[in-house]
Design an enzyme around this catalytic site. Structure first.
Site, PDB file in Angstrom:
ATOM      1  CE1 TYR A  25     -12.896   4.010  -8.962  1.00 21.07           C
ATOM      2  CE2 TYR A  25     -14.932   3.347 -10.048  1.00 21.07           C
ATOM      3  CZ  TYR A  25     -13.969   3.147  -9.068  1.00 21.07           C
ATOM      4  OH  TYR A  25     -14.077   2.069  -8.214  1.00 21.07           O
TER       5      TYR A  25
ATOM      6  CG  ASN B 209      -7.785  -3.811  -3.793  1.00 20.70           C
ATOM      7  OD1 ASN B 209      -8.996  -3.780  -3.964  1.00 20.70           O
ATOM      8  ND2 ASN B 209      -7.186  -3.142  -2.796  1.00 20.70           N
TER       9      ASN B 209
ATOM     10  CB  THR C   4     -15.541   1.627   2.974  1.00 21.70           C
ATOM     11  OG1 THR C   4     -15.924   2.713   2.120  1.00 21.70           O
ATOM     12  CG2 THR C   4     -15.276   0.400   2.164  1.00 21.70           C
TER      13      THR C   4
ATOM     14  CG  ASP D  15      -2.213   0.747   1.033  1.00 21.54           C
ATOM     15  OD1 ASP D  15      -3.251   0.092   0.969  1.00 21.54           O
ATOM     16  OD2 ASP D  15      -2.184   1.997   0.908  1.00 21.54           O
TER      17      ASP D  15
ATOM     18  CE  LYS E 224     -11.675   0.772 -10.332  1.00 20.87           C
ATOM     19  NZ  LYS E 224     -10.706  -0.116  -9.661  1.00 20.87           N
TER      20      LYS E 224
ATOM     21  CB  ILE F  13     -17.464  -1.232  -0.667  1.00 17.91           C
ATOM     22  CG1 ILE F  13     -17.050  -1.874  -1.988  1.00 17.91           C
ATOM     23  CG2 ILE F  13     -17.049  -2.088   0.514  1.00 17.91           C
ATOM     24  CD1 ILE F  13     -17.362  -3.312  -2.141  1.00 17.91           C
TER      25      ILE F  13
HETATM   26  P1  NAP Z   1      -9.874   2.028   0.077  1.00 16.15           P
HETATM   27  O1  NAP Z   1     -10.572   1.583   1.312  1.00 16.15           O
HETATM   28  O2  NAP Z   1      -9.600   3.469  -0.128  1.00 16.15           O
HETATM   29  O3  NAP Z   1      -8.509   1.190  -0.055  1.00 16.15           O
HETATM   30  C1  NAP Z   1      -7.612   1.399  -1.113  1.00 16.15           C
HETATM   31  C2  NAP Z   1      -6.201   1.387  -0.576  1.00 16.15           C
HETATM   32  O4  NAP Z   1      -5.319   1.605  -1.699  1.00 16.15           O
HETATM   33  C3  NAP Z   1      -5.937   2.521   0.423  1.00 16.15           C
HETATM   34  O5  NAP Z   1      -5.165   2.070   1.490  1.00 16.15           O
HETATM   35  C4  NAP Z   1      -5.182   3.525  -0.426  1.00 16.15           C
HETATM   36  O6  NAP Z   1      -4.330   4.362   0.331  1.00 16.15           O
HETATM   37  C5  NAP Z   1      -4.400   2.615  -1.317  1.00 16.15           C
HETATM   38  N1  NAP Z   1      -3.872   3.278  -2.498  1.00 16.15           N
HETATM   39  C6  NAP Z   1      -4.360   4.392  -3.127  1.00 16.15           C
HETATM   40  N2  NAP Z   1      -3.549   4.712  -4.142  1.00 16.15           N
HETATM   41  C7  NAP Z   1      -2.540   3.803  -4.164  1.00 16.15           C
HETATM   42  C8  NAP Z   1      -1.394   3.618  -4.969  1.00 16.15           C
HETATM   43  N3  NAP Z   1      -1.094   4.451  -5.974  1.00 16.15           N
HETATM   44  N4  NAP Z   1      -0.580   2.585  -4.704  1.00 16.15           N
HETATM   45  C9  NAP Z   1      -0.846   1.735  -3.690  1.00 16.15           C
HETATM   46  N5  NAP Z   1      -1.899   1.872  -2.880  1.00 16.15           N
HETATM   47  C10 NAP Z   1      -2.743   2.881  -3.127  1.00 16.15           C
HETATM   48  O7  NAP Z   1     -10.684   1.555  -1.230  1.00 16.15           O
HETATM   49  P2  NAP Z   1     -11.576   0.260  -1.492  1.00 16.15           P
HETATM   50  O8  NAP Z   1     -12.989   0.675  -1.447  1.00 16.15           O
HETATM   51  O9  NAP Z   1     -11.130  -0.898  -0.687  1.00 16.15           O
HETATM   52  O10 NAP Z   1     -11.196   0.025  -3.026  1.00 16.15           O
HETATM   53  C11 NAP Z   1     -10.310  -0.988  -3.459  1.00 16.15           C
HETATM   54  C12 NAP Z   1     -10.551  -1.218  -4.937  1.00 16.15           C
HETATM   55  O11 NAP Z   1     -11.921  -1.558  -5.155  1.00 16.15           O
HETATM   56  C13 NAP Z   1     -10.283   0.013  -5.803  1.00 16.15           C
HETATM   57  O12 NAP Z   1      -9.669  -0.379  -7.004  1.00 16.15           O
HETATM   58  C14 NAP Z   1     -11.687   0.573  -6.054  1.00 16.15           C
HETATM   59  O13 NAP Z   1     -11.746   1.296  -7.241  1.00 16.15           O
HETATM   60  C15 NAP Z   1     -12.473  -0.721  -6.145  1.00 16.15           C
HETATM   61  N6  NAP Z   1     -13.914  -0.547  -5.891  1.00 16.15           N
HETATM   62  C16 NAP Z   1     -14.360   0.080  -4.767  1.00 16.15           C
HETATM   63  C17 NAP Z   1     -15.719   0.243  -4.574  1.00 16.15           C
HETATM   64  C18 NAP Z   1     -16.262   0.959  -3.363  1.00 16.15           C
HETATM   65  O14 NAP Z   1     -17.483   1.215  -3.308  1.00 16.15           O
HETATM   66  N7  NAP Z   1     -15.449   1.289  -2.364  1.00 16.15           N
HETATM   67  C19 NAP Z   1     -16.620  -0.248  -5.522  1.00 16.15           C
HETATM   68  C20 NAP Z   1     -16.119  -0.909  -6.649  1.00 16.15           C
HETATM   69  C21 NAP Z   1     -14.760  -1.048  -6.835  1.00 16.15           C
HETATM   70  P3  NAP Z   1      -4.888   5.828   0.757  1.00 16.15           P
HETATM   71  O15 NAP Z   1      -6.037   5.572   1.688  1.00 16.15           O
HETATM   72  O16 NAP Z   1      -3.711   6.466   1.394  1.00 16.15           O
HETATM   73  O17 NAP Z   1      -5.329   6.488  -0.531  1.00 16.15           O
END
Ligand code: NAP
Length: 250
Positions: A156, A90, A191, A37, A160, A189
């Site tokens: 985005y 991810n 979160t 991360d 995607k 999600i």
């Molecule tokens: P999250 O809780 O924000 O977790 C993502 C993690 O990735 C965070 O720790 C973030 O750090 C880190 N990150 C950001 N930029 C990065 C980089 N350049 N290199 C390495 N790590 C990085 O998000 P999540 O909801 O779990 O999302 C994970 C994946 O699922 C993403 O690809 C997102 O697009 C996808 N997704 C999410 C949802 C949703 O509703 N949340 C829905 C569909 C798909 P920081 O917090 O410091 O930025």
């Protein structure tokens, strides 16, 4: 025998949300997990959670939009665990909210750099190592917005959709090389990011976009990622699976 016994799994963006849920589940199922991360604190917390449950994991600080960080991530994985069998690309961000005509140009570069180029770079460095260690499996995290649009998130949505195409492309290239590559499209999600920033009325409205009438749990995405990266999915490659409570069926 656990599902991922003797496997080494690398997960990007594993310091929070979906990535953390996948890391914890994979460790529970016997994998040695490389937690990566840009958030050092979050990544170390994921490692702590895994160790507390008797699993194996270590943290590598890496920004998936940077070429050299991918090289470091692979080098550290091999140095510490001696192999690579599984990867989950991810890491992702939401980015700015604006229509195409007003979208900030630096925002476009940033979202594409992390959400699309980051996945390409991940596979670019992971695939040769998977081949070196006898084959393996990759899951790329896309979104329901990899299939349909949503207003004001053009970068985005484009990234995607790109992840789904890139996954298919890599899957057919390596189908005879014992490497399977699939993508997952989660719905919205549950979160803290969502629940802490939106009021209850908006959260309910977002939940109701899903026919099941609720938000998706990160653990529900992790279960699919576990199946796809396990030998139980041995004839599945190039596929996109949504975990969305019926969102895309409408
Ligand atoms: P999250 O809780 O924000 O977790 C993502 C993690 O990735 C965070 O720790 C973030 O750090 C880190 N990150 C950001 N930029 C990065 C980089 N350049 N290199 C390495 N790590 C990085 O998000 P999540 O909801 O779990 O999302 C994970 C994946 O699922 C993403 O690809 C997102 O697009 C996808 N997704 C999410 C949802 C949703 O509703 N949340 C829905 C569909 C798909 P920081 O917090 O410091 O930025």
């Amino acid at each position: 025998m656990k599902v991922l016994d003797k496997k080494v799994a690398l997960i990007t963006g594993a310091g929070s949300g979906i990535g953390r849920a996948i890391a914890c589940l994979y460790a529970l199922e016997g994998a040695k997990v490389v937690v990566s991360d840009i958030d050092e604190q979050g990544g170390n917390e994921t490692v702590r959670l895994i160790l507390k449950e008797g699993g194996e994991a270590f943290f590598v600080l890496a920004d998936t939009s940077k070429v050299m960080d991918h090289q470091k991530l692979i080098d550290e994985t091999i140095r510490r665990y001696g192999a690579l069998h599984i990867a989950v690309n991810n890491a992702g961000i939401g980015g700015p909210l604006a229509p195409v005509g007003e979208y900030p140009l630096d925002g476009w570069d940033k979202v594409i750099g992390i959400n699309l180029t980051g996945v390409f770079l991940g596979m670019h460095f992971q695939i040769p190592k998977l081949m070196e260690f006898g084959g393996g499996s990759i899951v790329n995290i896309s979104s329901i917005l990899g299939m349909v649009a949503s207003q004001n998130s053009p970068a985005y949505v484009a990234a995607k959709h790109g992840v789904v195409g890139l996954t298919k492309s890599a899957a057919v290239e390596y189908a005879t090389k014992k490497i399977r590559i699939n993508s997952i499209g989660p719905g919205y999600i549950d979160t803290p990011l969502l629940t802490n920033t939106l009021d209850q009325e908006t959260i309910d409205a977002v939940a109701n976009l899903h026919p099941m009438g609720r938000l998706c749990q990160a653990s529900e995405v992790a279960e699919l990622a576990l199946f796809l990266n396990s030998n139980k999915a041995s004839f599945i490659t190039g596929a996109y699976y949504n975990v969305d409570g019926g969102y895309l069926a409408q």
